[in-house]
Design a protein around this motif. Sequence first.
Motif, mmCIF file in Angstrom:
data_model
loop_
_atom_site.group_PDB
_atom_site.id
_atom_site.type_symbol
_atom_site.label_atom_id
_atom_site.label_comp_id
_atom_site.label_asym_id
_atom_site.label_seq_id
_atom_site.Cartn_x
_atom_site.Cartn_y
_atom_site.Cartn_z
ATOM 1 N N THR A 82 0.808 -1.219 0.000
ATOM 2 C CA THR A 82 0.000 0.000 0.000
ATOM 3 C C THR A 82 0.843 1.273 0.000
ATOM 4 O O THR A 82 0.360 2.325 -0.406
ATOM 5 C CB THR A 82 -0.907 0.059 1.240
ATOM 6 O OG1 THR A 82 -0.104 0.075 2.420
ATOM 7 C CG2 THR A 82 -1.841 -1.129 1.281
ATOM 8 N N LEU A 83 2.081 1.185 0.458
ATOM 9 C CA LEU A 83 2.878 2.394 0.619
ATOM 10 C C LEU A 83 4.358 2.035 0.591
ATOM 11 O O LEU A 83 4.762 1.013 1.154
ATOM 12 C CB LEU A 83 2.532 3.048 1.965
ATOM 13 C CG LEU A 83 2.973 4.485 2.230
ATOM 14 C CD1 LEU A 83 2.258 5.446 1.278
ATOM 15 C CD2 LEU A 83 2.680 4.874 3.679
ATOM 16 N N VAL A 84 5.153 2.859 -0.080
ATOM 17 C CA VAL A 84 6.604 2.694 -0.100
ATOM 18 C C VAL A 84 7.227 3.993 0.403
ATOM 19 O O VAL A 84 6.974 5.061 -0.149
ATOM 20 C CB VAL A 84 7.128 2.379 -1.524
ATOM 21 C CG1 VAL A 84 8.652 2.283 -1.512
ATOM 22 C CG2 VAL A 84 6.518 1.084 -2.043
ATOM 23 N N LEU A 85 8.016 3.897 1.473
ATOM 24 C CA LEU A 85 8.627 5.082 2.062
ATOM 25 C C LEU A 85 10.144 4.942 2.083
ATOM 26 O O LEU A 85 10.678 3.854 2.364
ATOM 27 C CB LEU A 85 8.118 5.291 3.492
ATOM 28 C CG LEU A 85 6.634 5.644 3.621
ATOM 29 C CD1 LEU A 85 6.218 5.693 5.088
ATOM 30 C CD2 LEU A 85 6.327 6.968 2.948
ATOM 31 N N PRO A 86 10.881 6.020 1.794
ATOM 32 C CA PRO A 86 12.345 5.957 1.793
ATOM 33 C C PRO A 86 12.888 5.750 3.204
ATOM 34 O O PRO A 86 12.314 6.231 4.177
ATOM 35 C CB PRO A 86 12.757 7.327 1.234
ATOM 36 C CG PRO A 86 11.609 8.220 1.566
ATOM 37 C CD PRO A 86 10.382 7.370 1.460
ATOM 38 N N SER A 87 13.993 5.021 3.302
ATOM 39 C CA SER A 87 14.582 4.717 4.618
ATOM 40 C C SER A 87 16.103 4.756 4.533
ATOM 41 O O SER A 87 16.772 3.734 4.635
ATOM 42 C CB SER A 87 14.123 3.343 5.100
ATOM 43 O OG SER A 87 14.439 2.349 4.132
ATOM 44 N N ARG A 88 16.636 5.923 4.319
ATOM 45 C CA ARG A 88 18.077 6.062 4.171
ATOM 46 C C ARG A 88 18.799 5.682 5.461
ATOM 47 O O ARG A 88 18.375 6.026 6.553
ATOM 48 C CB ARG A 88 18.416 7.503 3.797
ATOM 49 C CG ARG A 88 17.840 7.939 2.450
ATOM 50 C CD ARG A 88 18.051 9.412 2.211
ATOM 51 N NE ARG A 88 17.425 9.851 0.965
ATOM 52 C CZ ARG A 88 17.278 11.111 0.616
ATOM 53 N NH1 ARG A 88 17.727 12.069 1.410
ATOM 54 N NH2 ARG A 88 16.696 11.425 -0.527
ATOM 55 N N GLY A 89 19.896 4.972 5.285
ATOM 56 C CA GLY A 89 20.731 4.651 6.432
ATOM 57 C C GLY A 89 20.324 3.433 7.221
ATOM 58 O O GLY A 89 20.930 3.115 8.243
ATOM 59 N N MET A 90 19.289 2.696 6.789
ATOM 60 C CA MET A 90 18.834 1.536 7.546
ATOM 61 C C MET A 90 19.638 0.298 7.163
ATOM 62 O O MET A 90 19.989 0.100 6.001
ATOM 63 C CB MET A 90 17.349 1.276 7.289
ATOM 64 C CG MET A 90 16.439 2.422 7.705
ATOM 65 S SD MET A 90 16.664 2.933 9.430
ATOM 66 C CE MET A 90 16.272 1.399 10.287
ATOM 67 N N GLY A 91 19.940 -0.516 8.164
ATOM 68 C CA GLY A 91 20.702 -1.723 7.894
ATOM 69 C C GLY A 91 20.599 -2.724 9.028
ATOM 70 O O GLY A 91 19.897 -2.507 10.027
ATOM 71 N N LEU A 92 21.305 -3.834 8.856
ATOM 72 C CA LEU A 92 21.365 -4.895 9.861
ATOM 73 C C LEU A 92 22.816 -5.156 10.225
ATOM 74 O O LEU A 92 23.705 -5.089 9.371
ATOM 75 C CB LEU A 92 20.732 -6.182 9.327
ATOM 76 C CG LEU A 92 19.271 -6.115 8.895
ATOM 77 C CD1 LEU A 92 18.842 -7.456 8.292
ATOM 78 C CD2 LEU A 92 18.365 -5.742 10.064
ATOM 79 N N ALA A 93 23.047 -5.467 11.499
ATOM 80 C CA ALA A 93 24.392 -5.770 11.983
ATOM 81 C C ALA A 93 24.306 -6.889 13.003
ATOM 82 O O ALA A 93 23.255 -7.126 13.610
ATOM 83 C CB ALA A 93 25.029 -4.526 12.606
ATOM 84 N N PHE A 94 25.417 -7.585 13.206
ATOM 85 C CA PHE A 94 25.496 -8.600 14.257
ATOM 86 C C PHE A 94 25.539 -7.919 15.615
ATOM 87 O O PHE A 94 26.125 -6.844 15.772
ATOM 88 C CB PHE A 94 26.750 -9.449 14.081
ATOM 89 C CG PHE A 94 26.724 -10.362 12.890
ATOM 90 C CD1 PHE A 94 25.996 -11.542 12.906
ATOM 91 C CD2 PHE A 94 27.445 -10.050 11.746
ATOM 92 C CE1 PHE A 94 25.975 -12.382 11.804
ATOM 93 C CE2 PHE A 94 27.432 -10.881 10.639
ATOM 94 C CZ PHE A 94 26.694 -12.057 10.671
ATOM 95 N N GLY A 95 24.927 -8.566 16.615
ATOM 96 C CA GLY A 95 24.954 -8.042 17.974
ATOM 97 C C GLY A 95 25.725 -8.959 18.911
ATOM 98 O O GLY A 95 25.651 -10.194 18.794
ATOM 99 N N PHE A 96 26.470 -8.345 19.851
ATOM 100 C CA PHE A 96 27.311 -9.079 20.789
ATOM 101 C C PHE A 96 27.168 -8.491 22.189
ATOM 102 O O PHE A 96 26.754 -7.344 22.350
ATOM 103 C CB PHE A 96 28.792 -8.984 20.384
ATOM 104 C CG PHE A 96 29.096 -9.420 18.987
ATOM 105 C CD1 PHE A 96 29.585 -10.690 18.725
ATOM 106 C CD2 PHE A 96 28.897 -8.551 17.915
ATOM 107 C CE1 PHE A 96 29.871 -11.095 17.431
ATOM 108 C CE2 PHE A 96 29.180 -8.941 16.615
ATOM 109 C CZ PHE A 96 29.669 -10.222 16.374
ATOM 110 N N ARG A 97 27.565 -9.269 23.198
ATOM 111 C CA ARG A 97 27.668 -8.725 24.548
ATOM 112 C C ARG A 97 28.846 -7.751 24.618
ATOM 113 O O ARG A 97 29.796 -7.852 23.836
ATOM 114 C CB ARG A 97 27.862 -9.845 25.566
ATOM 115 C CG ARG A 97 26.642 -10.749 25.752
ATOM 116 C CD ARG A 97 26.888 -11.765 26.859
ATOM 117 N NE ARG A 97 27.977 -12.662 26.508
ATOM 118 C CZ ARG A 97 27.822 -13.784 25.806
ATOM 119 N NH1 ARG A 97 26.624 -14.129 25.368
ATOM 120 N NH2 ARG A 97 28.866 -14.547 25.531
#
Length: 288
Positions: free
Chosen positions: A101-116
Amino acid sequence: MKKVLIAVMCVLMIASLVHTAERSVIRLGLLSKLNTTEEEFGEAWQKTFAPKNGSLQVIVKFYDTLTAMQMALNAGEIHQAVLPEAVAEYVLSVNTQAEATLVLPSRGMGLAFGFREDSKELRDRFSEAIRAMREDWTLPAIEGVYTAKPGEYEPVKFSVFPGAQTIRAAVTGDLPPIDYIAPDGTPSGFNTAVLAEIGRRLHVNIELAEVDTGARTAALASGRADVVFWYEVDTSSQTQPDIPGGVIISEPYYEWHKFIHIRKAPPKAETSRWNILNSILNLYNTER
């Protein structure tokens, strides 16, 4: 003069009430963010993405799994589910009752590994491997195979190094095809391909553990996992709604530039002619 002021105040009050009455409410579903509340994230989303005319009130609901969010969408608990582009395209490819229904820009979004926090050395080794994989095109090639076209994927074979360190990695299956678990319960998406390659380069054994999106940090804190496959990062902001205290992240390994909103497709109209005006007016599919 006093009567004029009273009349003006009455007009303003009536206008305000009319504006409030005409304000649409939209309920959005998102996968759980682990460093904010639904109310805080809803306010931030409204400031960033909502129309600036004040005609829309945004209510955000978090879900610990993609399955729970899709069930809520089908049941009408939420109007739209908000997903990264590749994930939305996957969901639309397998769910014929959903539509974008909708497409919105999302500059700078990403995924990263997480650790303690006490795993900085391991975090740095993962980041180094990610940079090397990007430079020699291994990471872009994996992304091409697993995210360019939704589909079913063969499980990746992990290297085994006798006597080497074993790293327990948590995956969720809630971001297919990026974090994907097959219907038979076998992790087999982009997640496994990336983890297998990092294990090979670092000469460590990778052991997978499945957790819900909402339980990622709990898996780290309890020691069930040494690394979580994904935390959502916003490289353009100091505020990180998905990264709680005590969690450190690697260099991002995946980025996207659009959020896609999906909803349960309404019944097909009798006519096949598309009316753009009606499409825009019915965009939110919300109550007032």
